[in-house]
Design a protein around this motif. Structure first.
Motif, PDB file in Angstrom:
ATOM      1  N   ILE A 221       0.813  -1.214   0.000  1.00  0.00           N
ATOM      2  CA  ILE A 221       0.000   0.000   0.000  1.00  0.00           C
ATOM      3  C   ILE A 221       0.849   1.268   0.000  1.00  0.00           C
ATOM      4  O   ILE A 221       0.364   2.349  -0.329  1.00  0.00           O
ATOM      5  CB  ILE A 221      -0.977   0.010   1.194  1.00  0.00           C
ATOM      6  N   TYR A 223       2.481   2.668   2.672  1.00  0.00           N
ATOM      7  CA  TYR A 223       2.547   3.369   3.956  1.00  0.00           C
ATOM      8  C   TYR A 223       3.774   2.852   4.720  1.00  0.00           C
ATOM      9  O   TYR A 223       4.061   1.660   4.672  1.00  0.00           O
ATOM     10  CB  TYR A 223       1.319   3.079   4.822  1.00  0.00           C
ATOM     11  N   ILE A 228       1.298   2.802   9.216  1.00  0.00           N
ATOM     12  CA  ILE A 228       0.379   1.661   9.330  1.00  0.00           C
ATOM     13  C   ILE A 228      -0.074   1.492  10.771  1.00  0.00           C
ATOM     14  O   ILE A 228      -1.265   1.329  11.062  1.00  0.00           O
ATOM     15  CB  ILE A 228       1.050   0.372   8.814  1.00  0.00           C
ATOM     16  N   TRP A 280      -7.289   1.925   1.887  1.00  0.00           N
ATOM     17  CA  TRP A 280      -6.869   1.161   3.071  1.00  0.00           C
ATOM     18  C   TRP A 280      -8.069   0.535   3.769  1.00  0.00           C
ATOM     19  O   TRP A 280      -8.047  -0.639   4.144  1.00  0.00           O
ATOM     20  CB  TRP A 280      -6.112   2.094   4.009  1.00  0.00           C
TER      21      TRP A 280
END
Length: 321
Positions: A221, A223, A228, A280
């Protein structure tokens, strides 16, 4: 908190030996070497004819009157001293590409296991002069290695810092696998809600994690581990924002972009909240759906009903730990 946040999708794991035992090999063709060693238009023309898919898809040969015109243009481009220095930098950084090649082969074996119809595409690397980072089609993958030079390198693509940080070696294969997920990710073209976008990206990230189970969420993703952890610790607050503002069925593309589009942060929630929070959240919803409904990966990807996936996921935000 870090253990909790990372533990949701990053428990200790081992790759499946049975899947990896498949008879499948990946050869990455280093086209930048071939093209930068060419000296004249005749040699470039030979390369263009030798690699027709690359010539058509990546170099967009149809924009030129003929291949001779393209080959002459390439002669001029490759005489540029700055591009030569960029090529030398790529050679130094990616002289050994075997780790990426192995990771890509493992990913292709996993895809082939879940989707037997998958045909392994041809894989090339190239130095584009920051014209194109990644091309992924069903027949062809081209990796623009200049985009993936270290973040502190003298040459950098014209990208915002928060995006440029994701252009690094460990992101290459997860980016490719996420792009391949679109070949299997069925959608309802009539559903233009934020929820549909969330579920689309959720399925894409879930696909990538299933194909690369031992890969950190950071590289899927984009991050950092710290982001996270903080995002999971604020999951209840984030979800309440979506619910209280009735965002799931929002159809205004400008509103949807606030939660799905690339941005350094989601300012509608907080300047400390990372961008793409809708993606997310969609990933968490899809994870819960597949866990609770016990569907196979191919069944998940073939399901175009975002509303059904959401309703049957039983999703609830995790309380802070």
């Amino acid at each position: 908190m870090v253990l909790f946040a990372c533990g949701k999708k990053e428990d200790s794991c081992e790759l499946d030996d049975e899947i990896l035992s498949q008879d499948l090999t990946v050869e990455v063709v280093r086209l930048e070497d071939e093209f930068f060693n060419a000296d004249n238009s005749e040699e470039f023309l030979y390369l263009l004819e030798k690699h027709p898919e690359f010539t058509s898809e990546y170099l967009q040969a149809d924009l030129y009157p003929d291949l001779n015109s393209l080959s002459e243009d390439l002669v001029q481009v490759h005489q540029d001293s700055a591009l030569r220095v960029l090529y030398d930098s790529v050679q130094a950084e990616f002289s050994d590409f075997s780790d990426v090649e192995k990771e890509l082969e493992q990913a292709f074996k996993y895809i082939k296991h879940y989707f037997p119809e998958f045909q392994v595409p041809k894989v090339y690397t190239f130095v584009s002069g920051f014209n194109s980072d990644l091309i992924v089609t069903e027949e062809l993958i081209v990796i623009g290695l200049d985009y993936y030079l270290p973040i502190d390198h003298t040459f950098q693509p014209d990208l915002a810092r928060y995006m440029a940080e994701r252009y690094d070696r460990p992101y290459i294969v997860p980016m490719i696998v996420t792009a391949i997920s679109s070949f299997f990710n069925e959608t309802n073209p009539q559903d233009n809600t934020l929820l549909a976008e969330m579920i689309y990206y959720g399925k894409a990230y879930h696909f990538t994690k299933s194909i690369m189970p031992c890969t950190s969420d950071q590289y899927i993703i984009g991050y950092t581990p710290e982001v996270i952890a903080e995002t999971f610790s604020n999951e209840e607050f984030i979800w309440s924002h979506f619910v209280e503002n009735e965002l799931l069925y929002e159809t205004n593309p400008f509103e949807i972009r606030k939660y799905i589009g690339e941005a350094p942060f989601t300012d509608a929630i907080s300047t400390k909240a990372p961008g793409r929070l809708g993606r997310w959240l969609g990933w968490n919803i899809v994870d819960d759906f597949r866990f609770n409904q016990e569907v196979s990966l191919d069944e998940l990807m073939a399901n175009p009903d975002a509303e059904q996936i959401f309703r049957q996921s039983g999703y609830r935000p995790r309380p802070p730990q």
